[in-house]
Design a protein around this motif. Structure first.
Motif, PDB file in Angstrom:
ATOM      1  N   GLN A 227      -5.522   6.262  19.881  1.00  0.00           N
ATOM      2  CA  GLN A 227      -6.799   5.705  19.416  1.00  0.00           C
ATOM      3  C   GLN A 227      -7.220   6.357  18.105  1.00  0.00           C
ATOM      4  O   GLN A 227      -7.693   5.688  17.186  1.00  0.00           O
ATOM      5  CB  GLN A 227      -7.870   5.916  20.481  1.00  0.00           C
ATOM      6  N   ARG A 228      -7.036   7.664  17.989  1.00  0.00           N
ATOM      7  CA  ARG A 228      -7.390   8.371  16.751  1.00  0.00           C
ATOM      8  C   ARG A 228      -6.492   7.944  15.594  1.00  0.00           C
ATOM      9  O   ARG A 228      -6.948   7.763  14.475  1.00  0.00           O
ATOM     10  CB  ARG A 228      -7.292   9.891  16.958  1.00  0.00           C
ATOM     11  N   VAL A 229      -5.189   7.789  15.871  1.00  0.00           N
ATOM     12  CA  VAL A 229      -4.252   7.343  14.833  1.00  0.00           C
ATOM     13  C   VAL A 229      -4.633   5.939  14.370  1.00  0.00           C
ATOM     14  O   VAL A 229      -4.646   5.655  13.167  1.00  0.00           O
ATOM     15  CB  VAL A 229      -2.800   7.402  15.345  1.00  0.00           C
ATOM     16  N   ARG A 230      -4.968   5.049  15.311  1.00  0.00           N
ATOM     17  CA  ARG A 230      -5.398   3.694  14.950  1.00  0.00           C
ATOM     18  C   ARG A 230      -6.641   3.731  14.069  1.00  0.00           C
ATOM     19  O   ARG A 230      -6.752   2.986  13.098  1.00  0.00           O
ATOM     20  CB  ARG A 230      -5.710   2.874  16.192  1.00  0.00           C
ATOM     21  N   ALA A 231      -7.590   4.593  14.396  1.00  0.00           N
ATOM     22  CA  ALA A 231      -8.822   4.698  13.609  1.00  0.00           C
ATOM     23  C   ALA A 231      -8.514   5.164  12.189  1.00  0.00           C
ATOM     24  O   ALA A 231      -9.095   4.646  11.225  1.00  0.00           O
ATOM     25  CB  ALA A 231      -9.801   5.657  14.290  1.00  0.00           C
ATOM     26  N   LEU A 232      -7.604   6.107  12.047  1.00  0.00           N
ATOM     27  CA  LEU A 232      -7.240   6.593  10.716  1.00  0.00           C
ATOM     28  C   LEU A 232      -6.531   5.496   9.921  1.00  0.00           C
ATOM     29  O   LEU A 232      -6.812   5.300   8.735  1.00  0.00           O
ATOM     30  CB  LEU A 232      -6.362   7.841  10.834  1.00  0.00           C
ATOM     31  N   ALA A 233      -5.656   4.738  10.575  1.00  0.00           N
ATOM     32  CA  ALA A 233      -4.976   3.627   9.901  1.00  0.00           C
ATOM     33  C   ALA A 233      -5.995   2.564   9.469  1.00  0.00           C
ATOM     34  O   ALA A 233      -5.897   2.014   8.364  1.00  0.00           O
ATOM     35  CB  ALA A 233      -3.913   3.024  10.814  1.00  0.00           C
ATOM     36  N   GLU A 234      -6.963   2.275  10.315  1.00  0.00           N
ATOM     37  CA  GLU A 234      -8.000   1.300   9.963  1.00  0.00           C
ATOM     38  C   GLU A 234      -8.848   1.794   8.784  1.00  0.00           C
ATOM     39  O   GLU A 234      -9.258   1.003   7.937  1.00  0.00           O
ATOM     40  CB  GLU A 234      -8.869   0.966  11.167  1.00  0.00           C
ATOM     41  N   TYR A 235      -9.097   3.083   8.747  1.00  0.00           N
ATOM     42  CA  TYR A 235      -9.827   3.643   7.603  1.00  0.00           C
ATOM     43  C   TYR A 235      -9.025   3.417   6.324  1.00  0.00           C
ATOM     44  O   TYR A 235      -9.579   2.981   5.309  1.00  0.00           O
ATOM     45  CB  TYR A 235     -10.110   5.131   7.819  1.00  0.00           C
ATOM     46  N   LEU A 236      -7.725   3.678   6.374  1.00  0.00           N
ATOM     47  CA  LEU A 236      -6.891   3.453   5.190  1.00  0.00           C
ATOM     48  C   LEU A 236      -6.887   1.982   4.804  1.00  0.00           C
ATOM     49  O   LEU A 236      -6.893   1.651   3.614  1.00  0.00           O
ATOM     50  CB  LEU A 236      -5.470   3.958   5.429  1.00  0.00           C
ATOM     51  N   ARG A 237      -6.876   1.104   5.795  1.00  0.00           N
ATOM     52  CA  ARG A 237      -6.948  -0.334   5.498  1.00  0.00           C
ATOM     53  C   ARG A 237      -8.242  -0.657   4.753  1.00  0.00           C
ATOM     54  O   ARG A 237      -8.275  -1.453   3.821  1.00  0.00           O
ATOM     55  CB  ARG A 237      -6.885  -1.156   6.785  1.00  0.00           C
ATOM     56  N   SER A 238      -9.347  -0.005   5.117  1.00  0.00           N
ATOM     57  CA  SER A 238     -10.641  -0.286   4.484  1.00  0.00           C
ATOM     58  C   SER A 238     -10.690   0.176   3.024  1.00  0.00           C
ATOM     59  O   SER A 238     -11.544  -0.277   2.271  1.00  0.00           O
ATOM     60  CB  SER A 238     -11.781   0.377   5.268  1.00  0.00           C
ATOM     61  N   LEU A 239      -9.777   1.051   2.636  1.00  0.00           N
ATOM     62  CA  LEU A 239      -9.766   1.573   1.271  1.00  0.00           C
ATOM     63  C   LEU A 239      -8.973   0.702   0.292  1.00  0.00           C
ATOM     64  O   LEU A 239      -8.962   0.972  -0.906  1.00  0.00           O
ATOM     65  CB  LEU A 239      -9.156   2.982   1.253  1.00  0.00           C
ATOM     66  N   GLN A 240      -8.312  -0.330   0.805  1.00  0.00           N
ATOM     67  CA  GLN A 240      -7.421  -1.122  -0.035  1.00  0.00           C
ATOM     68  C   GLN A 240      -8.185  -1.875  -1.117  1.00  0.00           C
ATOM     69  O   GLN A 240      -9.256  -2.385  -0.881  1.00  0.00           O
ATOM     70  CB  GLN A 240      -6.599  -2.090   0.820  1.00  0.00           C
ATOM     71  N   ARG A 241      -7.567  -1.919  -2.300  1.00  0.00           N
ATOM     72  CA  ARG A 241      -8.150  -2.644  -3.437  1.00  0.00           C
ATOM     73  C   ARG A 241      -7.785  -4.097  -3.372  1.00  0.00           C
ATOM     74  O   ARG A 241      -6.779  -4.492  -2.932  1.00  0.00           O
ATOM     75  CB  ARG A 241      -7.625  -2.074  -4.758  1.00  0.00           C
TER      76      ARG A 241
ATOM     77  N   VAL B 180       2.608  11.598  -5.360  1.00  0.00           N
ATOM     78  CA  VAL B 180       1.874  11.177  -4.166  1.00  0.00           C
ATOM     79  C   VAL B 180       1.411   9.739  -4.391  1.00  0.00           C
ATOM     80  O   VAL B 180       0.841   9.421  -5.433  1.00  0.00           O
ATOM     81  CB  VAL B 180       0.665  12.105  -3.930  1.00  0.00           C
ATOM     82  N   PRO B 181       1.659   8.850  -3.422  1.00  0.00           N
ATOM     83  CA  PRO B 181       1.262   7.451  -3.622  1.00  0.00           C
ATOM     84  C   PRO B 181      -0.248   7.268  -3.575  1.00  0.00           C
ATOM     85  O   PRO B 181      -0.955   8.011  -2.906  1.00  0.00           O
ATOM     86  CB  PRO B 181       1.928   6.728  -2.443  1.00  0.00           C
ATOM     87  N   ASP B 182      -0.712   6.266  -4.269  1.00  0.00           N
ATOM     88  CA  ASP B 182      -2.122   5.888  -4.247  1.00  0.00           C
ATOM     89  C   ASP B 182      -2.349   5.110  -2.952  1.00  0.00           C
ATOM     90  O   ASP B 182      -1.874   3.975  -2.805  1.00  0.00           O
ATOM     91  CB  ASP B 182      -2.452   5.038  -5.462  1.00  0.00           C
ATOM     92  N   LEU B 183      -3.046   5.694  -2.005  1.00  0.00           N
ATOM     93  CA  LEU B 183      -3.232   5.078  -0.694  1.00  0.00           C
ATOM     94  C   LEU B 183      -4.130   3.853  -0.724  1.00  0.00           C
ATOM     95  O   LEU B 183      -4.212   3.134   0.263  1.00  0.00           O
ATOM     96  CB  LEU B 183      -3.761   6.116   0.298  1.00  0.00           C
ATOM     97  N   THR B 184      -4.765   3.601  -1.854  1.00  0.00           N
ATOM     98  CA  THR B 184      -5.579   2.385  -1.978  1.00  0.00           C
ATOM     99  C   THR B 184      -4.721   1.180  -2.368  1.00  0.00           C
ATOM    100  O   THR B 184      -5.220   0.066  -2.434  1.00  0.00           O
ATOM    101  CB  THR B 184      -6.707   2.553  -3.007  1.00  0.00           C
TER     102      THR B 184
END
Length: 88
Positions: A74-88, A9-13
């Motif tokens: 809109q929900r998919v965009r919010a989830l993608a933005e959340y993943l963007r916020s987790l980036q190292r 499983v890839p590291d989503l960060t």
């Protein structure tokens, strides 16, 4: 329950780091909403969120939401933005 994945499983960060430092927002959105398959993982175990969010909007709002697909997007965009916020 056990899932047999063919690849780790890839590291989503690290999505941005693996894409030359740029978060691949469009690809992430396509994967979340089910338009792009994840190769190497056998069957799709995770829900296709675009479909699920659209169904939830139709069931929950019972016609009050003019466009369930726009709600799902809109929900998919919010989830993608959340993943963007987790980036190292």
């Amino acid at each position: 329950y056990s899932v047999n994945l063919k690849l780790p499983v890839p590291d989503l960060t690290l999505l941005a780091a693996r894409s030359s430092g740029i978060f691949p927002v469009e690809r992430v959105r396509r994967v979340i909403d089910g338009r792009e398959d994840i190769k190497g993982h056998g069957g799709r175990q995770m829900p296709i969120w675009g479909v699920r969010y659209g169904q939830q909007a139709r069931e929950y709002f019972r016609g009050e939401v003019a466009d369930p697909e726009a709600f799902a997007e809109q929900r998919v965009r919010a989830l993608a933005e959340y993943l963007r916020s987790l980036q190292r």
